[in-house]
Design an enzyme around this catalytic site. Structure first.
Site, mmCIF file in Angstrom:
data_model
loop_
_atom_site.group_PDB
_atom_site.id
_atom_site.type_symbol
_atom_site.label_atom_id
_atom_site.label_comp_id
_atom_site.label_asym_id
_atom_site.label_seq_id
_atom_site.Cartn_x
_atom_site.Cartn_y
_atom_site.Cartn_z
ATOM 1 C CE LYS A 164 -3.751 -2.215 -0.313
ATOM 2 N NZ LYS A 164 -4.948 -2.139 0.888
ATOM 3 N NE ARG A 202 -6.272 -9.674 -1.042
ATOM 4 C CZ ARG A 202 -6.008 -8.472 -2.162
ATOM 5 N NH1 ARG A 202 -5.368 -7.525 -1.669
ATOM 6 N NH2 ARG A 202 -6.463 -8.715 -2.889
#
Length: 336
Positions: A280, A315
């Site tokens: 991210k 994840r």
């Protein structure tokens, strides 16, 4: 809204007090908790002072979901069969490349493969269901041939989920919290499909414009609690629901960091918790890695911080590296 929220202070030290409690029946324990109120109050209390009903939820083992047990952290490998995902868009949208990557994810030790055919990066637009099905269903069917690793379909649409389950998927992972397509949650209930419900403020096209919260952790907690109840009311078993606080979805860097520091509060929802922070933007900003593909070290660091707070599922894009780090983390913590 609850009068107070309880964040267990997760520990992994092998020297464990006699009165310590297991956190979600997993590898961490706690003997203290932070009691938080919306008025700004925060105090450290003994685990024994948590109200009994909430303490029972925090300590109870989570049952298996899609064949996965939670006695150890599990790894979900990401397979984006899209031309425009923020990190690896275009790398695996050709069928043979997608199949090869799916097999590699399984071979590298993923406990589940998460397949998505629609980018949900900030600013992205919705993909027609027919196109999303064409991207995902054939790949799922091909991977299912000879590979038993559970597969989740990352979609917001009922038609895509139906096609994916018919092709061999095992779980529906909806980044919209089952709010985008009103038909998806009832279908999952009817089909007895396990689900993962995620928090996002706004939709992908606008979610990063100006996200605002009263108290990001408590707001996300309340949202997920309400979505769990809505799914249960539709007939989805609470034992078959995974929750995801949605790092990076309608959140600033400060919001993300607050959530990461308080992740253990989400065990109070009574469901396994998924942490999806891989590659991210905030990882690139803090870790000085402009290119998403260069954010593996930072992604692994965040993953291990989540595991230390008892996150049941990580994840990740970088499956081999994350699996290796998880093994070393466990060895260092347990001495074995």
């Amino acid at each position: 809204m609850p009068e107070a929220y309880y964040r267990p202070i997760a520990q992994t030290d092998p020297c464990r007090p006699a009165d310590a409690l297991p956190l979600a029946g997993g590898w961490t324990w706690f003997d203290r908790a932070e009691r938080i109120t919306r008025g700004g109050g925060s105090e450290l209390i003994a685990a024994g002072d948590i109200p009994a009903g909430i303490r029972d939820v925090l300590t109870a083992p989570r049952g298996p979901v899609a064949g996965l047990s939670w006695d150890a952290p599990r790894l979900m490998g990401i397979l984006n069969v899209t031309p425009d995902s923020f990190s690896d868009g275009g790398q695996f949208n050709e069928p043979q490349a997608a199949l090869a990557q799916g097999r590699a994810i399984a071979d590298h030790g993923a406990d589940m493969i998460d397949i998505g055919g629609e980018s949900t990066r900030p600013g992205s637009r919705a993909v027609p269901a027919e196109e999303e099905i064409a991207r995902t269903a054939p790949v799922i069917a091909a991977i299912r041939q000879g590979i038993e690793t559970p597969i989740s379909i990352d979609t917001r649409k009922a038609a895509v989920a139906r096609a994916a389950l018919n092709a061999g998927a095992d779980l529906v992972n909806d980044v919209s919290g089952f709010s985008y397509d009103a038909a998806l949650a009832p279908w999952c209930a009817e089909a007895h499909v396990p689900v993962c419900v995620m928090h996002a403020q706004g939709d992908p096209q606008t979610m990063q414009d100006n996200p605002v919260y009263d108290h990001v952790t408590l707001d996300v907690f309340d949202y997920l609690s309400a979505r769990i109840e809505a799914l249960v009311d539709l007939g989805i078993s609470r034992a078959q629901i995974i929750v995801d606080p949605g790092i990076g979805f309608g959140k600033t860097q400060a919001h993300n960091l607050t959530l990461l520091s308080q992740l253990s509060i989400f065990h109070g929802l009574g469901c396994p918790v998924l942490l999806g922070a891989s590659r991210k933007k905030f990882i690139g900003t803090i870790g000085r890695a402009a290119r998403p593909a260069a954010r593996m070290p930072g992604s692994v660091a965040v993953a291990l911080a989540g595991i230390a707070q008892g996150m049941q599922i990580i994840r990740a894009h970088d499956v081999a590296e994350t699996r290796s780090a998880m093994a070393l983390w466990k060895a260092a913590v347990t001495g074995q």
